[in-house]
Design an enzyme around this catalytic site. Structure first.
Site, PDB file in Angstrom:
ATOM      1  N   LYS A  53      37.043   3.406  55.843  1.00 51.57           N
ATOM      2  CA  LYS A  53      38.302   3.356  55.085  1.00 51.57           C
ATOM      3  C   LYS A  53      39.337   2.522  55.824  1.00 51.57           C
ATOM      4  CE  LYS A  53      39.979   7.649  57.038  1.00 51.57           C
ATOM      5  NZ  LYS A  53      41.101   7.047  57.777  1.00 51.57           N
ATOM      6  N   CYS A  98      45.048  11.831  58.087  1.00 52.57           N
ATOM      7  CA  CYS A  98      43.799  11.674  57.340  1.00 52.57           C
ATOM      8  C   CYS A  98      43.212  12.991  56.859  1.00 52.57           C
ATOM      9  CB  CYS A  98      42.811  10.860  58.158  1.00 52.57           C
ATOM     10  SG  CYS A  98      43.418   9.161  58.335  1.00 52.57           S
ATOM     11  N   ASP A 115      37.194  10.922  61.089  1.00 48.93           N
ATOM     12  CA  ASP A 115      37.722   9.997  62.104  1.00 48.93           C
ATOM     13  C   ASP A 115      37.564  10.484  63.554  1.00 48.93           C
ATOM     14  OD1 ASP A 115      38.398   8.758  59.776  1.00 48.93           O
ATOM     15  OD2 ASP A 115      40.528   8.571  60.178  1.00 48.93           O
TER      16      ASP A 115
HETATM   17  C1  VGL Z   1      44.983   8.042  61.087  1.00 45.49           C
HETATM   18  C2  VGL Z   1      47.025   7.122  61.502  1.00 45.49           C
HETATM   19  C3  VGL Z   1      46.540   5.858  61.262  1.00 45.49           C
HETATM   20  C4  VGL Z   1      44.140   9.274  61.016  1.00 45.49           C
HETATM   21  C5  VGL Z   1      44.467   6.795  60.835  1.00 45.49           C
HETATM   22  O1  VGL Z   1      42.899   9.180  61.141  1.00 45.49           O
HETATM   23  O2  VGL Z   1      44.709  10.372  60.821  1.00 45.49           O
HETATM   24  N1  VGL Z   1      46.263   8.196  61.401  1.00 45.49           N
HETATM   25  N2  VGL Z   1      45.254   5.704  60.920  1.00 45.49           N
END
Ligand code: VGL
Ligand code: ZN
Length: 206
Positions: free
Chosen positions: A106, A151, A8
């Site tokens: 995702k 994540c 991410d």
């Molecule tokens: C994430 C919160 C919401 C992450 C993704 O990538 O850690 N955290 N969506």
């Protein structure tokens, strides 16, 4: 075989993003440097539809940070982030995306969140990640990215359950820290479950 897993590294989690993680930008040059040491580089993107139910804005009278029950699962509500095809969902500009061999999306189902890059939060559906890694005979994962306490942590714990050898590149992970020690506690938990905690300079010397 080994793979580097970049979790991410998207604008919305970086400086001035919708769900900014402190010091996230410092990961980008480390990720770029590490990529030259790997043949297989998998990158995930949090990739939500605009009506995703992890967004506080999609519920009446709710604010980011509040916790709700979402179809039987505890769900933290977040600001709107990483909406499919938006600038916020794009990889950070500074990331060298040319070396990425596989992208995994995702959080695409509006009714369930997905912190892990392997499964949604209910372990109901798998992404393509495990199949892809098996097809390439990859048994060792080197993991970095955002965010340590969500994540990254969920991905590492699933990877250990799937019997991968997991190296967590500690200095290339940053935490949301809704509570002050969430990132540190996540690292301790990953280590307790079998992840090997390393720093990027141990790899860059390879
Ligand atoms: C994430 C919160 C919401 C992450 C993704 O990538 O850690 N955290 N969506
Ligand atoms: Zn998300």
């Amino acid at each position: 075989m080994k793979a580097l897993l970049l979790i991410d590294l998207q604008n919305d989690f970086c400086h001035l993003g919708a769900l900014e993680v402190k010091e996230a930008n410092s990961i980008i040059p480390i990720a770029n440097d590490l990529m030259s040491h790997f043949d297989e580089i998998v990158a995930s993107q949090d990739w939500h539809p605009a009506d995703h139910l992890s967004f506080a804005a999609n519920h009446y009278w709710k604010k980011p940070g509040q916790i709700i029950d979402l179809n039987g699962l505890e769900q933290i509500l977040w600001p709107i982030h990483c909406v499919q095809n938006s600038m916020g969902a794009a990889f950070h500009d500074g990331l060298n995306t040319q070396k990425i061999t596989k992208v995994i999306y995702k959080g695409t189902d509006k009714s369930i969140d997905s912190y892990s890059v392997f499964y949604d939060n209910g372990h109901l559906k798998a992404t393509d990640l495990h199949d892809y890694l098996q097809s390439k005979n990859i048994k060792e994962l080197y993991i970095l990215g955002l965010a340590t306490d969500y994540c990254v942590q969920f991905t590492v714990l699933d990877a250990l359950e799937l019997n991968y050898t997991v190296y967590l590149i500690q200095d290339a992970c940053k935490a949301v820290n809704l509570n002050e020690n969430d990132g540190q506690n996540a690292i301790l938990k990953m280590q307790e479950k079998g992840a090997i905690i390393i720093n990027s300079n141990e790899l860059l010397g390879l």
